[in-house]
Motif scaffolding. Sequence first.
Motif, PDB file in Angstrom:
ATOM      1  N   GLY A   1      74.956 -10.426  30.508  1.00 22.47           N
ATOM      2  CA  GLY A   1      73.897 -10.338  31.488  1.00 22.47           C
ATOM      3  C   GLY A   1      72.537 -10.740  30.955  1.00 22.47           C
ATOM      4  O   GLY A   1      71.543 -10.719  31.689  1.00 22.47           O
TER       5      GLY A   1
ATOM      6  N   SER B   1      71.736 -18.541  30.988  1.00 26.63           N
ATOM      7  CA  SER B   1      72.138 -17.231  31.482  1.00 26.63           C
ATOM      8  C   SER B   1      73.550 -16.887  31.021  1.00 26.63           C
ATOM      9  O   SER B   1      74.452 -17.720  31.085  1.00 26.63           O
TER      10      SER B   1
ATOM     11  N   SER C   1      76.778 -14.512  31.670  1.00 31.25           N
ATOM     12  CA  SER C   1      77.392 -13.708  32.725  1.00 31.25           C
ATOM     13  C   SER C   1      77.491 -12.250  32.289  1.00 31.25           C
ATOM     14  O   SER C   1      77.726 -11.957  31.108  1.00 31.25           O
ATOM     15  N   PRO C   2      77.335 -11.305  33.225  1.00 29.52           N
ATOM     16  CA  PRO C   2      77.524  -9.897  32.875  1.00 29.52           C
ATOM     17  C   PRO C   2      78.984  -9.534  32.662  1.00 29.52           C
ATOM     18  O   PRO C   2      79.294  -8.461  32.158  1.00 29.52           O
TER      19      PRO C   2
END
Length: 262
Positions: free
Chosen positions: A73, A80, A82-83
């Motif tokens: 996250g 970015s 991903s969580p």
Amino acid sequence: MEGTAAAVRGRTSLPAAALALALAVTACGAGGGSREAGDAKPSPSSAEEGTGGSAARKAAGRERLEAAAFEAGGTAASYSVSPVTEEPLWDLMEYRADRAECQPLVSLAAGAVDDDPVAEVHREVELDDFGLDGGPTGRGVAVQLRSYGPGGAARVLSALRKAGTECAGGFTEERVLAEAVYRSVEPVEEPEAGDEAVAYRLRIEDVKDAELVLTEYLTVVRSGSTTLSFRLEALSPDDPGPVPDDLVRAQWEAFEKSGAGA
């Protein structure tokens, strides 16, 4: 829908909007989708009995890799993360090379080579946005950190080099409901990190349209008994370019800082 389906092959865990579309087009017959590289699920016995020994040792190994991996996250370089930290949805599907020596180019999970990982962690990095107005253009990189028993990681890199040479002219990836033809495997410049590294450009026919050739990039860095693997895929048929140097460097620096390789 057929045109979009032809461009969707995604092995990686895509952004939410992309994942929804990918699942929809797969239902239309795209035939796409696996994990990082079609990693086959290990059997319960191999998970417990493979290289690495006890469950406690595996748990300790995973903890060290988690400390070295990108923050779920968060951000990696300017990208970015991903969580989601579990293995991707595509893990449910098994993808296998029709020639054993080519399997490392498809998968580095348990069963891919003679040495199974003691522990592994997964991250998904989004390089750019999923453009709904301009069609699927998102690029993503599946990042895997894997630790091995004595000499195992070095043998994995050796197997990758052998695959790059013996499978350069192509091979077939056998999927659940289709086959994907790798037209070529080409070496590209590897990063200056770790004890050794390999990097390849993979040209793969779309399973629905042999005239549409998609491009992926695979980079693997070894440090001691650990490998850092990066597989870049895109939802566009255009060549997405190699795994970004700053992403590899960011993961390498995080790995070194964590002391996971000590």
